[in-house]
Design a protein around this motif. Sequence first.
Motif, PDB file in Angstrom:
ATOM      1  N   TRP A  38       0.831  -1.202   0.000  1.00 40.80           N
ATOM      2  CA  TRP A  38       0.000   0.000   0.000  1.00 40.80           C
ATOM      3  C   TRP A  38       0.865   1.251   0.000  1.00 40.80           C
ATOM      4  O   TRP A  38       2.033   1.212   0.373  1.00 40.80           O
ATOM      5  N   ALA A  39       0.242   2.370  -0.357  1.00 42.48           N
ATOM      6  CA  ALA A  39       0.914   3.661  -0.219  1.00 42.48           C
ATOM      7  C   ALA A  39       1.173   3.867   1.269  1.00 42.48           C
ATOM      8  O   ALA A  39       0.284   3.648   2.095  1.00 42.48           O
ATOM      9  N   HIS A  62      -2.210   3.935   3.543  1.00 40.96           N
ATOM     10  CA  HIS A  62      -3.521   4.103   2.930  1.00 40.96           C
ATOM     11  C   HIS A  62      -3.809   2.827   2.163  1.00 40.96           C
ATOM     12  O   HIS A  62      -3.198   2.566   1.130  1.00 40.96           O
ATOM     13  N   THR A  63      -4.744   2.029   2.674  1.00 40.60           N
ATOM     14  CA  THR A  63      -5.004   0.713   2.093  1.00 40.60           C
ATOM     15  C   THR A  63      -5.767   0.773   0.780  1.00 40.60           C
ATOM     16  O   THR A  63      -5.889  -0.241   0.098  1.00 40.60           O
ATOM     17  N   GLN A  64      -6.266   1.942   0.414  1.00 41.80           N
ATOM     18  CA  GLN A  64      -7.003   2.075  -0.839  1.00 41.80           C
ATOM     19  C   GLN A  64      -6.141   2.677  -1.948  1.00 41.80           C
ATOM     20  O   GLN A  64      -6.645   3.017  -3.012  1.00 41.80           O
ATOM     21  N   CYS A  65      -4.846   2.804  -1.691  1.00 38.88           N
ATOM     22  CA  CYS A  65      -3.909   3.336  -2.693  1.00 38.88           C
ATOM     23  C   CYS A  65      -2.761   2.352  -2.851  1.00 38.88           C
ATOM     24  O   CYS A  65      -2.274   1.792  -1.881  1.00 38.88           O
ATOM     25  N   SER A  66      -2.315   2.186  -4.077  1.00 38.75           N
ATOM     26  CA  SER A  66      -1.190   1.292  -4.322  1.00 38.75           C
ATOM     27  C   SER A  66       0.125   2.042  -4.128  1.00 38.75           C
ATOM     28  O   SER A  66       0.162   3.268  -4.184  1.00 38.75           O
ATOM     29  N   SER A  69       1.468   5.409  -6.037  1.00 35.82           N
ATOM     30  CA  SER A  69       0.358   6.003  -6.776  1.00 35.82           C
ATOM     31  C   SER A  69       0.258   7.497  -6.508  1.00 35.82           C
ATOM     32  O   SER A  69       0.727   7.995  -5.502  1.00 35.82           O
ATOM     33  N   ASP A  70      -0.380   8.207  -7.428  1.00 40.03           N
ATOM     34  CA  ASP A  70      -0.569   9.646  -7.280  1.00 40.03           C
ATOM     35  C   ASP A  70      -1.849   9.981  -6.535  1.00 40.03           C
ATOM     36  O   ASP A  70      -2.155  11.142  -6.336  1.00 40.03           O
ATOM     37  N   ASP A  71      -2.615   8.965  -6.129  1.00 38.24           N
ATOM     38  CA  ASP A  71      -3.883   9.226  -5.450  1.00 38.24           C
ATOM     39  C   ASP A  71      -3.749   9.141  -3.929  1.00 38.24           C
ATOM     40  O   ASP A  71      -4.692   8.872  -3.227  1.00 38.24           O
ATOM     41  N   ARG A  72      -2.545   9.418  -3.431  1.00 38.67           N
ATOM     42  CA  ARG A  72      -2.321   9.426  -1.989  1.00 38.67           C
ATOM     43  C   ARG A  72      -3.052  10.587  -1.350  1.00 38.67           C
ATOM     44  O   ARG A  72      -3.331  11.580  -1.998  1.00 38.67           O
ATOM     45  N   PRO A  73      -3.376  10.495  -0.069  1.00 39.76           N
ATOM     46  CA  PRO A  73      -4.086  11.585   0.595  1.00 39.76           C
ATOM     47  C   PRO A  73      -3.284  12.882   0.555  1.00 39.76           C
ATOM     48  O   PRO A  73      -2.058  12.864   0.478  1.00 39.76           O
TER      49      PRO A  73
END
Length: 94
Positions: A38-39, A62-66, A69-73
């Motif tokens: 995860w991220a 963040h378990t919903q981001c790999s 990834s650029d979608d980190r909080p």
Amino acid sequence: MEFIDEVHVSEPGLVVLDVTAHDEATARTVMSGIEKLWASSGVTPVRREPGQAGVRARIYLHTQCSPGSDDRPAFAEGWLPSSTAPGDVEPPVG
């Protein structure tokens, strides 16, 4: 361990994980494995606390981001407390 700020768990998928291990190498191995899934904040400082067994560390993820990834909080740049540089092991106090 330090206080957990509300922003670190402010949405689904955000996790603050405290790691306790026999030694620094084991703690770092666990954190390295987590950051491949995860991220995360990556491998964080490892601390020795007087009167406590082993060493301790905290990793933010963040378990919903790999990983990578650029979608980190939005707060991802500041998830680490600035008290210790990554990679440092704090000596026992006292």
